[in-house]
Design a protein around this motif. Structure first.
Motif, PDB file in Angstrom:
ATOM      1  N   ASP A 142       0.882  -1.380   0.118  1.00  0.00           N
ATOM      2  CA  ASP A 142      -0.012  -0.036   0.022  1.00  0.00           C
ATOM      3  C   ASP A 142       0.966   1.198   0.046  1.00  0.00           C
ATOM      4  O   ASP A 142       0.556   2.093  -0.746  1.00  0.00           O
ATOM      5  CB  ASP A 142      -0.985  -0.075   1.118  1.00  0.00           C
ATOM      6  CG  ASP A 142      -2.028  -1.122   1.164  1.00  0.00           C
ATOM      7  OD1 ASP A 142      -2.162  -1.428  -0.170  1.00  0.00           O
ATOM      8  OD2 ASP A 142      -2.750  -1.347   2.049  1.00  0.00           O
ATOM      9  N   TYR A 143       1.971   1.321   0.668  1.00  0.00           N
ATOM     10  CA  TYR A 143       2.976   2.313   0.831  1.00  0.00           C
ATOM     11  C   TYR A 143       3.401   2.697  -0.812  1.00  0.00           C
ATOM     12  O   TYR A 143       3.693   3.797  -0.944  1.00  0.00           O
ATOM     13  CB  TYR A 143       3.863   2.051   1.852  1.00  0.00           C
ATOM     14  CG  TYR A 143       3.424   2.158   3.316  1.00  0.00           C
ATOM     15  CD1 TYR A 143       3.324   3.178   3.821  1.00  0.00           C
ATOM     16  CD2 TYR A 143       3.028   0.894   3.716  1.00  0.00           C
ATOM     17  CE1 TYR A 143       2.762   3.261   5.300  1.00  0.00           C
ATOM     18  CE2 TYR A 143       2.620   0.928   5.135  1.00  0.00           C
ATOM     19  CZ  TYR A 143       2.521   2.134   5.757  1.00  0.00           C
ATOM     20  OH  TYR A 143       2.085   1.938   7.059  1.00  0.00           O
TER      21      TYR A 143
ATOM     22  N   GLN B 294       6.610   7.242  -5.431  1.00  0.00           N
ATOM     23  CA  GLN B 294       7.514   7.197  -6.492  1.00  0.00           C
ATOM     24  C   GLN B 294       8.855   6.539  -5.620  1.00  0.00           C
ATOM     25  O   GLN B 294       9.684   7.464  -5.274  1.00  0.00           O
ATOM     26  CB  GLN B 294       7.631   8.303  -7.192  1.00  0.00           C
ATOM     27  CG  GLN B 294       6.336   8.851  -8.060  1.00  0.00           C
ATOM     28  CD  GLN B 294       6.067   7.784  -9.163  1.00  0.00           C
ATOM     29  OE1 GLN B 294       6.959   7.268  -9.561  1.00  0.00           O
ATOM     30  NE2 GLN B 294       4.677   7.840  -9.261  1.00  0.00           N
ATOM     31  N   VAL B 295       9.180   5.564  -5.942  1.00  0.00           N
ATOM     32  CA  VAL B 295      10.365   4.922  -5.293  1.00  0.00           C
ATOM     33  C   VAL B 295      10.952   4.031  -6.550  1.00  0.00           C
ATOM     34  O   VAL B 295      10.225   3.592  -7.535  1.00  0.00           O
ATOM     35  CB  VAL B 295      10.162   3.955  -4.215  1.00  0.00           C
ATOM     36  CG1 VAL B 295       9.551   4.970  -3.264  1.00  0.00           C
ATOM     37  CG2 VAL B 295       9.359   2.762  -4.275  1.00  0.00           C
ATOM     38  N   THR B 296      12.357   3.911  -6.306  1.00  0.00           N
ATOM     39  CA  THR B 296      13.073   3.118  -7.524  1.00  0.00           C
ATOM     40  C   THR B 296      13.490   1.749  -6.637  1.00  0.00           C
ATOM     41  O   THR B 296      13.952   1.841  -5.399  1.00  0.00           O
ATOM     42  CB  THR B 296      14.473   3.873  -7.716  1.00  0.00           C
ATOM     43  OG1 THR B 296      14.066   5.139  -8.368  1.00  0.00           O
ATOM     44  CG2 THR B 296      15.393   2.949  -8.705  1.00  0.00           C
TER      45      THR B 296
ATOM     46  N   TYR C 115      14.746  -4.447  -3.646  1.00  0.00           N
ATOM     47  CA  TYR C 115      15.548  -3.593  -2.816  1.00  0.00           C
ATOM     48  C   TYR C 115      15.132  -2.066  -2.826  1.00  0.00           C
ATOM     49  O   TYR C 115      15.324  -1.531  -4.019  1.00  0.00           O
ATOM     50  CB  TYR C 115      17.275  -3.667  -2.917  1.00  0.00           C
ATOM     51  CG  TYR C 115      18.065  -2.591  -2.152  1.00  0.00           C
ATOM     52  CD1 TYR C 115      18.278  -2.756  -0.871  1.00  0.00           C
ATOM     53  CD2 TYR C 115      18.953  -1.873  -2.876  1.00  0.00           C
ATOM     54  CE1 TYR C 115      18.928  -1.791  -0.166  1.00  0.00           C
ATOM     55  CE2 TYR C 115      19.333  -0.702  -2.278  1.00  0.00           C
ATOM     56  CZ  TYR C 115      19.702  -0.710  -0.944  1.00  0.00           C
ATOM     57  OH  TYR C 115      20.559  -0.142  -0.141  1.00  0.00           O
ATOM     58  N   ILE C 116      14.933  -1.331  -1.859  1.00  0.00           N
ATOM     59  CA  ILE C 116      14.707  -0.071  -1.696  1.00  0.00           C
ATOM     60  C   ILE C 116      15.804   0.537  -1.142  1.00  0.00           C
ATOM     61  O   ILE C 116      15.996   0.240   0.290  1.00  0.00           O
ATOM     62  CB  ILE C 116      13.386   0.156  -1.394  1.00  0.00           C
ATOM     63  CG1 ILE C 116      12.309  -0.539  -2.041  1.00  0.00           C
ATOM     64  CG2 ILE C 116      13.065   1.836  -1.419  1.00  0.00           C
ATOM     65  CD1 ILE C 116      11.047  -0.463  -1.473  1.00  0.00           C
ATOM     66  N   GLN C 117      16.376   1.668  -1.565  1.00  0.00           N
ATOM     67  CA  GLN C 117      17.702   2.452  -0.689  1.00  0.00           C
ATOM     68  C   GLN C 117      17.288   3.176   0.517  1.00  0.00           C
ATOM     69  O   GLN C 117      17.765   3.076   1.531  1.00  0.00           O
ATOM     70  CB  GLN C 117      18.428   3.056  -1.527  1.00  0.00           C
ATOM     71  CG  GLN C 117      19.803   3.599  -0.986  1.00  0.00           C
ATOM     72  CD  GLN C 117      20.748   4.217  -2.118  1.00  0.00           C
ATOM     73  OE1 GLN C 117      20.157   4.801  -3.214  1.00  0.00           O
ATOM     74  NE2 GLN C 117      21.977   4.324  -1.789  1.00  0.00           N
ATOM     75  N   SER C 118      16.216   3.668   0.268  1.00  0.00           N
ATOM     76  CA  SER C 118      15.516   4.887   1.227  1.00  0.00           C
ATOM     77  C   SER C 118      14.102   5.023   1.143  1.00  0.00           C
ATOM     78  O   SER C 118      13.480   5.398   0.017  1.00  0.00           O
ATOM     79  CB  SER C 118      16.184   6.119   1.242  1.00  0.00           C
ATOM     80  OG  SER C 118      15.758   7.044   2.095  1.00  0.00           O
TER      81      SER C 118
END
Length: 292
Positions: free
Chosen positions: A179-180, A185-187, A196-199
């Motif tokens: 949901d988040y 907008q994440v890479t 893997y999400i860096q931050s």
């Protein structure tokens, strides 16, 4: 009659298959160690006892009268055995009929690639078994609050022990973060079979994997994670010839089995991924923010 110049031999084909297998497996591990900032696998002999560690005790802060004996501080390190570091053998046999029907690439190379993925999954499964033994706990209302509480708990434990962490890595179930991610907008990138999400959500280094059950999150410092490999060199003395690369993570050998009219893939895995200090592993529990 001498062989023709530039003839492609069976040995060269087999060697190419070995190298492709190694490239796929070691590439996965190399990318993971690069992300984590680890220096690569630590080589230990097969049969070495493996432990997780829990440190207890405290500093004695009693005031000392001038000239009197300084009181002792007492600490204990509890070692929990988790077995021996050993190699795990795997084998795959592809029949001539399967090769002729589906083609060499489908029958051998694609199934080799799937075998690499399955071996990787087995290594990850053991890693999360180790994480589940961690002694730290935290609870939060929703994922974001849980992550914050876990980092607070881990930072408190580290500071109490006079330690600090450069980075804390987090492992989250896909459904708990879905949901988040749908509203942001994440890479993301794929690392060792995990997203893997860096931050994100105020923390760094989030790995998304179904190896973690829903409503559960794990966190541990990068420094607490170790990758172990074995030395395959001694096996060649027993005529067990595996193609390997530096790090001792896996050895592979392809061979023809004429008795069964088949091609065989042999893999010997010496890779262990381990979080060692149980005190520095926090298990977070996500509660429903709605209270339902």
């Amino acid at each position: 009659m001498a062989a023709l110049t530039n003839t492609i031999t069976t040995t060269e084909v087999v060697e190419a298959l070995d190298i492709e297998f190694l490239k796929n497996f070691n590439g996965d591990v190399s990318r993971l160690t690069e992300i984590l900032g680890l220096f690569g696998p630590e080589i230990v002999p097969a049969g070495t006892a493996m432990y997780t560690y829990t440190v207890t005790g405290s500093l004695n802060t009693t005031s000392v009268v001038e000239g009197d004996e300084v009181p002792l501080s007492k600490y204990e390190v509890e070692k929990t055995p988790i077995g021996e570091h050993t190699v795990k053998p795997y084998r795959k046999l592809t029949t001539a009929q399967a090769i002729l029907k589906g083609g060499f690439e489908n029958a051998v190379m694609r199934t080799d690639a799937q075998m690499v993925k399955d071996i990787r999954t087995d290594v990850l499964k053991s890693f999360f078994t180790y994480l589940a033994k961690g002694t730290g706990t935290a609870t939060g209302s929703g994922l974001q609050a849980t992550l914050a509480q876990m980092d607070a708990k881990l930072s408190d434990t580290l500071e109490t022990n006079g330690d600090a962490a450069d980075r804390i890595v987090h492992f989250v179930n896909p459904y708990d973060i879905a949901d988040y991610l749908g509203n942001a907008q994440v890479t993301t990138q794929t690392v060792y079979g995990m997203n893997y999400i860096q931050s994100f959500l105020g923390v760094t280094d989030i790995f998304v994997t179904n190896k973690v059950t829903e409503n559960t999150v794990y966190a541990t410092p990068v420094e607490n994670i170790h990758v172990y490999g074995v030395d395959f060199a001694s096996l060649s003395q027993a005529a067990l010839e595996y193609t390997t690369q530096d790090g001792g993570l896996v050895g592979v050998h392809h061979d023809a089995n004429y008795a069964r009219t088949s091609s065989e893939t042999y893999a010997l895995v010496g890779c262990d991924l381990l979080a060692e200090n149980l005190s520095y592993i926090v298990k977070g529990t996500i509660t429903d923010p709605s209270g339902d």
